[in-house]
Design an enzyme around this catalytic site. Structure first.
Site, PDB file in Angstrom:
ATOM      1  N   LEU A 166      10.752  13.637 -33.459  1.00  0.00           N
ATOM      2  CA  LEU A 166       9.360  13.226 -33.625  1.00  0.00           C
ATOM      3  C   LEU A 166       8.804  12.585 -32.369  1.00  0.00           C
ATOM      4  O   LEU A 166       7.620  12.691 -32.077  1.00  0.00           O
ATOM      5  CB  LEU A 166       9.229  12.223 -34.781  1.00  0.00           C
ATOM      6  CG  LEU A 166       9.523  12.712 -36.188  1.00  0.00           C
ATOM      7  CD1 LEU A 166       9.281  11.594 -37.183  1.00  0.00           C
ATOM      8  CD2 LEU A 166       8.670  13.924 -36.537  1.00  0.00           C
ATOM      9  N   SER A 167       9.662  11.875 -31.637  1.00  0.00           N
ATOM     10  CA  SER A 167       9.184  11.153 -30.471  1.00  0.00           C
ATOM     11  C   SER A 167      10.337  10.979 -29.498  1.00  0.00           C
ATOM     12  O   SER A 167      11.499  10.884 -29.908  1.00  0.00           O
ATOM     13  CB  SER A 167       8.622   9.790 -30.878  1.00  0.00           C
ATOM     14  OG  SER A 167       7.992   9.157 -29.791  1.00  0.00           O
ATOM     15  N   SER A 168      10.004  10.938 -28.230  1.00  0.00           N
ATOM     16  CA  SER A 168      11.044  10.768 -27.219  1.00  0.00           C
ATOM     17  C   SER A 168      10.484  10.031 -26.017  1.00  0.00           C
ATOM     18  O   SER A 168       9.265   9.949 -25.833  1.00  0.00           O
ATOM     19  CB  SER A 168      11.603  12.134 -26.786  1.00  0.00           C
ATOM     20  OG  SER A 168      10.598  12.886 -26.137  1.00  0.00           O
ATOM     21  N   THR A 212      14.015   9.247 -29.454  1.00  0.00           N
ATOM     22  CA  THR A 212      13.833   7.893 -29.988  1.00  0.00           C
ATOM     23  C   THR A 212      13.464   7.879 -31.469  1.00  0.00           C
ATOM     24  O   THR A 212      13.628   6.851 -32.118  1.00  0.00           O
ATOM     25  CB  THR A 212      12.744   7.147 -29.195  1.00  0.00           C
ATOM     26  OG1 THR A 212      11.537   7.933 -29.174  1.00  0.00           O
ATOM     27  CG2 THR A 212      13.206   6.884 -27.765  1.00  0.00           C
TER      28      THR A 212
END
Length: 328
Positions: free
Chosen positions: A100-102, A92
């Site tokens: 960095l983010s998921s 994401t």
């Protein structure tokens, strides 16, 4: 496109999302992920994952492709909805190609939530807000007032808050260092982390009630700790592997040790690599291999972690046994 056509298309997209969500729930059910607490099935049926991933990235030749729920192309929007309900992690946030983010794999989330062993009235702290989807699942089960989620990045917490509101949930979303917990919302009955840590922060114990359960990724596994008091917690790893992004703000990841001299069959075995990470800074790779061979390639559930006062260590089979390694 006229208003009537737009409404019709929106309904078709909502129907597609409901159908895809039902298929995902059946898939998770068949995997046995929530066998320990089947109430989670109803929660996953109710909470719409696609509202938490308004866009995500899929790997393509040469990089990543963005799938977007507001794309002008109807086929792309349908692809986006279907992809939101695949049992897979979704990237994401990327920066210079780095993840960095998921949004975690739903079946892994289901297993972790089942292993959290929540009871009605439990106050829960989530470390790593991500998209807000996991907080929504907890809030649906327990109620908004009992759920707190924290993340270091303001843009992540702002997005999580927005997604949660769109789905009708309003748990407490805090911008801050997850390793420090959220003392103003303590004490907690359960703490769940959705990012990897090198050790268990003492602040989590101090903010937990006696008997609280902490579930956190560590060294490609999931440690389940029971808190005795503010100075003492202990528990074993669950059998499943788990790969999460590191806690932001937790410092740089140490360089992996060179594996020269370690046979290829060990280098490629994820249980060997688990032990390699768990003992990092204490054993060199050849010593890890010798231990791994001598003990018959031990599975994750033979390992555990003890926190006692200022000391924290990982161990094999017995907290007071011969195989113990300090964590930092």
């Amino acid at each position: 496109m006229g208003a009537h056509a737009l409404d019709k298309y929106a309904k078709e997209l909502a129907d597609l999302a409901a159908s895809a969500r039902a298929a995902l729930v059946r898939e998770i059910d068949a995997s046995g992920a929530w066998a320990a607490d089947p109430v989670w099935r109803e929660v996953f049926e109710a909470v719409p994952r696609h509202l938490f991933v308004p866009y995500y990235y899929v790997g393509v030749v040469g990089g990543h492709e963005r799938r977007w729920g507001e794309s002008p192309d109807p086929r792309t929007r349908e692809q986006w909805v279907r992809g939101a309900y695949v049992d897979a992690p979704l990237a994401t946030r990327l920066r210079d190609g780095e993840l960095l983010s998921s949004s975690s794999q739903p079946s892994l989330m289901a297993m972790m939530l089942a292993e959290l062993r929540v009871e009605p009235g439990d106050r829960v702290l989530e470390i790593g807000a991500g998209t807000g989807y996991n907080a929504a699942l907890l809030a649906h089960r327990l109620g908004d007032d009992l759920v707190t989620t924290v993340d270091l990045e303001p843009e992540i917490t702002e997005a999580a808050r927005r997604h949660l509101a769109a789905a009708g949930y309003h748990p407490t979303v805090v911008t801050g260092d997850g390793a420090r917990g959220v003392p103003e919302r303590a004490p907690y009955d359960r703490i769940i982390a959705t990012c990897t840590l090198p050790s268990v922060p003492r602040a989590w114990l101090a903010q937990s009630r006696p008997g609280a359960r902490i579930l956190s990724p560590l060294a490609t596994g999931l440690i389940a700790l029971t808190v005795r008091d503010a100075e003492h917690a202990e528990g074993r790893f669950l059998p499943t592997p788990a790969y999460f992004v590191p806690l932001r703000g937790g410092g740089p990841e140490p360089e992996p040790a060179p594996l020269g001299g370690v046979p290829r069959r060990a280098r490629e075995d994820e249980l060997f690599r688990f032990l390699l990470i768990l003992t990092r800074g204490n054993l060199d790779p050849q010593e890890v291999f010798t231990l791994w061979e001598r003990e018959g390639h031990p599975r994750r559930e033979r390992y555990g972690i003890t926190v006692r006062g200022e000391h924290e260590w990982a161990w094999l089979d017995d907290p007071e046994g011969p195989y113990a390694w300090p964590l930092t």
